[in-house]
Structure formats: C-alpha cells, structure tokens
Design an enzyme around this catalytic site. Structure first.
Site, PDB file in Angstrom:
ATOM      1  CG  ASP A   4      -0.225   0.040   2.531  1.00 25.04           C
ATOM      2  OD1 ASP A   4       1.003   0.268   2.546  1.00 25.04           O
ATOM      3  OD2 ASP A   4      -0.878  -0.150   3.571  1.00 25.04           O
ATOM      4  CB  SER A   5       0.462   4.497  -1.148  1.00 26.95           C
ATOM      5  OG  SER A   5      -0.841   4.918  -0.741  1.00 26.95           O
ATOM      6  N   GLY A   6       0.463   4.107   2.240  1.00 25.33           N
ATOM      7  CA  GLY A   6       0.381   4.966   3.414  1.00 25.33           C
ATOM      8  C   GLY A   6      -0.861   5.819   3.427  1.00 25.33           C
ATOM      9  N   GLY A   7      -1.665   5.711   2.366  1.00 20.69           N
ATOM     10  CA  GLY A   7      -2.888   6.507   2.300  1.00 20.69           C
ATOM     11  C   GLY A   7      -3.872   6.191   3.407  1.00 20.69           C
ATOM     12  CG  PHE A   8      -5.938   2.646   6.129  1.00 24.84           C
ATOM     13  CD1 PHE A   8      -7.308   2.729   5.904  1.00 24.84           C
ATOM     14  CD2 PHE A   8      -5.502   2.211   7.375  1.00 24.84           C
ATOM     15  CE1 PHE A   8      -8.211   2.386   6.894  1.00 24.84           C
ATOM     16  CE2 PHE A   8      -6.397   1.859   8.368  1.00 24.84           C
ATOM     17  CZ  PHE A   8      -7.768   1.954   8.130  1.00 24.84           C
ATOM     18  CG  ASP A  20      -5.008   6.805  -1.391  1.00 29.31           C
ATOM     19  OD1 ASP A  20      -4.013   6.333  -0.804  1.00 29.31           O
ATOM     20  OD2 ASP A  20      -6.148   6.349  -1.248  1.00 29.31           O
ATOM     21  CD  GLN A  41      -9.770   7.458  -1.681  1.00 32.60           C
ATOM     22  OE1 GLN A  41     -10.906   7.514  -1.198  1.00 32.60           O
ATOM     23  NE2 GLN A  41      -8.827   6.680  -1.153  1.00 32.60           N
ATOM     24  N   GLY A  72     -11.309   4.201   0.329  1.00 33.66           N
ATOM     25  CA  GLY A  72     -12.239   5.051   1.064  1.00 33.66           C
ATOM     26  C   GLY A  72     -13.603   4.460   1.331  1.00 33.66           C
ATOM     27  CG  ASP A  74      -6.199  -5.219   1.621  1.00 29.96           C
ATOM     28  OD1 ASP A  74      -5.675  -4.820   2.678  1.00 29.96           O
ATOM     29  OD2 ASP A  74      -6.791  -4.451   0.832  1.00 29.96           O
ATOM     30  CB  CYS A 102     -12.836 -25.991   8.780  1.00 31.70           C
ATOM     31  SG  CYS A 102     -11.281 -25.159   8.399  1.00 31.70           S
ATOM     32  CB  CYS A 145      -7.695 -25.156   8.642  1.00 33.45           C
ATOM     33  SG  CYS A 145      -8.300 -24.945  10.336  1.00 33.45           S
ATOM     34  CB  CYS A 202     -10.722 -27.581  11.880  1.00 33.49           C
ATOM     35  SG  CYS A 202     -11.396 -25.916  12.107  1.00 33.49           S
ATOM     36  CG  HIS A 232     -10.320 -21.552  11.602  1.00 32.60           C
ATOM     37  ND1 HIS A 232     -10.904 -22.670  11.024  1.00 32.60           N
ATOM     38  CD2 HIS A 232     -11.312 -20.625  11.691  1.00 32.60           C
ATOM     39  CE1 HIS A 232     -12.174 -22.434  10.788  1.00 32.60           C
ATOM     40  NE2 HIS A 232     -12.452 -21.196  11.193  1.00 32.60           N
TER      41      HIS A 232
END
Length: 370
Positions: free
Chosen positions: A92-96, A146, A187, A214, A264, A302, A304, A307, A333
């Site tokens: 990511d870019s740091g926008g969050f 962004d 955005q 956003g 994500d 499941c 996994c 489980c 899990h």
C-alpha cells in the site's frame, strides 16, 4: 509486468473469474489477500500461509519505512528476499494511515507530515517519496499515494481531497521508475459524481490496475454496497479491480458480485488475536463459557490444521490464558477460511451460480442478504 486475464463472467451476476499474471506467479481471482503489515502476517510463517492457500500478501509501506527501514529491505534484496516469500506482494502507499493516524499528521498539497508513533520525530511523505520507498521494497504491485477520507465527510472536503489525490496520482506516475505495477486509487467518498470523476481522471492516466479506496471505513453496510456497485463498472474491464480494506465474508462476496478481483484486510488475524473465529456457521467467540467442555473441532466443515487437530475446549483454554499458540491456531484457521471461501466463490462464478451461493452462504452464516 502485471496483466489481467479474464476467464469467465457469471451470466447471472456479472462476477468475474480471472487470473492476474505477475513476475512472482499467477493470482487466481477473485482473491483474498492477507495483510503482512510488518513484513509478516501476524504469528504465521510463510510456509503456513502457503499451506493455507495464500497466493499474494500485502506489506505496509508506512510501517516498513519506520521499521526496519526501506533502505535496509532494499539492501536485503527486497521484501521477497527479506521475508522469504516467493509469491506476489502488493504494497500500500500509506494513504490509509492518512485516515487512521489523523491525530498525528498534517496534509498539504505537497504531501503529508507524520509524527512518528515511535519517537515523535517528524517525517514528510510526498508522492515522490512514497514511490521511492515502494520501489525499495520491491513489491510486484505498488499503490499510488492517496488520502482516504473519513466517514462521514462533507461534499466540499471530499471533492477537494479527491482532486488532490488525482494530482498525487499523476506525481506518482511521473516519479515511478521501475517495472513494478503502479495501481491508481479511486476516491470520492460516498458521492457518486465524485467517484465518477475520480475514475475518469485516473483511467486517463492508464494505470495497469485500479483500486477503490475510502470504503469499508465504518459506514453502514448499505452505503458500502451502494458505492461499490456504482464504482466497480467505472473501472476498466481489462485490468485488475481491487477494493481496499475488506475482509469479512459478506463484504468479499459482495465485492465479487460487483465484479471486483481483489480484497485485503487485517481482520482475520486481528479477530483471531481476540479469540474469534470465522466458521461455516458464523463467528465463534472461543473464549465464551459455552465452549469450556466442547471437545469438537472449531468448524466441522473445515479441513485446516487447527480444525483437524484441536478442540474448541482447548482453544478456549489457550485464549483465556493469553497463550500465543491460541492466537496462532485461530489465525491459521481464519486465513484458511477466507482463502477457501474465495476458492469456492471462483467455482461458483464458473458455474454461473454465485448469486444463489451468496444467498445460501448468508443464511448459513447468519447474515441478512441486502
């Protein structure tokens, strides 16, 4: 170096089944991407991630800049070598963080000044600096810098922010010097005309992929679905479509129904650390007393590692004692659950049946289908 191949469109919903080709392997879509904020998906090894179906993971540009430093990661041969992950990586870019660390930052036309959470030092992030950091990290896909507006925001502020994000996207594209794929981020908050303008402006820059930023930031679910369904068709059909920050089963399924390829979130490992699991019959809060004498698996449907080997009673014991193993087993899990849910989504798209599957899944999971 990153391209999208469309394999099938669900004739009843418009959902897309495809493949994203990258230098570190193919990504089957729609896909859920686990988040490795600090060059690790919390508590999990790369071998466990692979065993549980992860095809691509995320790295956090902001946090990796501070620790251990992007120059050190470059010296180590890039993020793939540094963390021993030989499959695709998106950064990511740091926008969050512009959104989530609002008390520690100041925004201007030139960029964003952050006050470090670690030592109080000040650091100025510009689109050009972010590109340099992401290039040092060496990800397959890198995101443009962004601003993610909070919910709610006024029309006037959102418009100003969206237009600045567009200018930053142009600066990112101009500063980008490697063959890493640079994605633009649409955005515009929860205003349809601003989303349309943002999409049109970014498409004119011809990025190899596009994201919706956003949303999934605390708004009502109906607002998420509304802006998702409006914005997704504005994105190019021949390039990857990504919604940032979605990790609950219903949000991922709604995104797939809207024609989105990638999602994500930190959600599966975050709730695992607090003793919660996603199962085929809804969330299970393992620390609850009802599981004290429950010697069945976390999820009978499941396969996994967790489980297959451990009971709810044992997991509850670990969680109640704050044992690291409990967090690890629940994380394993939850990652398995979401990666396998998206495998099932891909199958249902191929069978033109995702709409019916979503209704059945929501009923079983305990969601209300909007």
């Amino acid at each position: 170096m990153v391209t999208y191949e469309l394999l099938h469109v669900d004739k009843n919903s418009g959902a897309r089944r495809g493949v994203i080709h990258t230098p570190h392997g193919d990504i089957q879509t729609p896909i859920f991407m686990p988040v490795g904020t600090q060059a690790t998906v919390k508590s999990m090894t790369v071998e466990e991630l692979k065993e549980n179906g992860a095809e691509i993971i995320l790295g956090n540009t902001y946090h990796l800049y501070f620790r251990p430093g992007d120059e050190l990661i470059k010296e180590a041969g890039g993020l793939h070598n540094f963390m021993r992950w030989d499959r695709p990586i998106l950064t990511d870019s740091g926008g969050f963080q512009v959104f989530s660390l609002s008390a520690l930052r100041t925004i201007s036309e030139e960029g964003v000044e952050f006050k470090s959470e670690l030592d109080g030092s000040k650091h100025f992030f510009t689109p050009e600096k972010v590109m340099k950091i992401e290039e040092n990290l060496g990800s397959d896909i890198m995101m443009a810098f962004d601003e993610c507006c909070p919910y709610p925001s006024t029309y006037e502020y959102t418009k100003k922010s969206m237009e600045r994000t567009t200018r930053w996207a142009k600066r990112c594209k101009d500063a980008h010097t490697t063959d890493q794929a640079l994605f633009g981020i649409i955005q515009g908050g929860f205003y349809e005309d601003l989303r349309k303008q943002s999409a049109e402006d970014l498409k004119a820059m011809d990025f190899p992929g596009y994201a919706i930023g956003g949303i999934s930031i605390g708004e009502p679910k109906e607002e998420y679905i509304k802006i998702l369904k409006y914005t997704a068709p504005l994105m190019p059909a021949d390039k990857p479509r990504y919604v940032m920050g979605i990790g609950s089963p219903d949000y991922l399924i709604e995104a797939a129904l809207a024609g989105i390829d990638m999602g994500d979130c930190v959600l599966p490992t975050r709730i695992a650390r607090h003793g919660t699991a996603m199962t085929s019959h809804g969330k299970v809060v393992v620390r609850n007393a009802t599981y004290e004498h429950d010697y069945g698996p976390l999820d009978e449907e499941c396969e996994c590692y967790t489980c297959r080997n451990y009971t709810r009673a044992y997991l509850r014991h670990l969680v109640k004692c704050n044992e690291i193993l409990g967090m690890r087993l629940l994380s394993i899990h939850n990652i398995y659950f979401l990666t396998n849910l998206m495998k099932r989504v891909r199958i249902e798209i191929e069978n033109d049946n995702l709409l019916n599957f979503s209704k059945e899944f929501y009923k079983k999971y305990g969601y209300t289908k909007e």
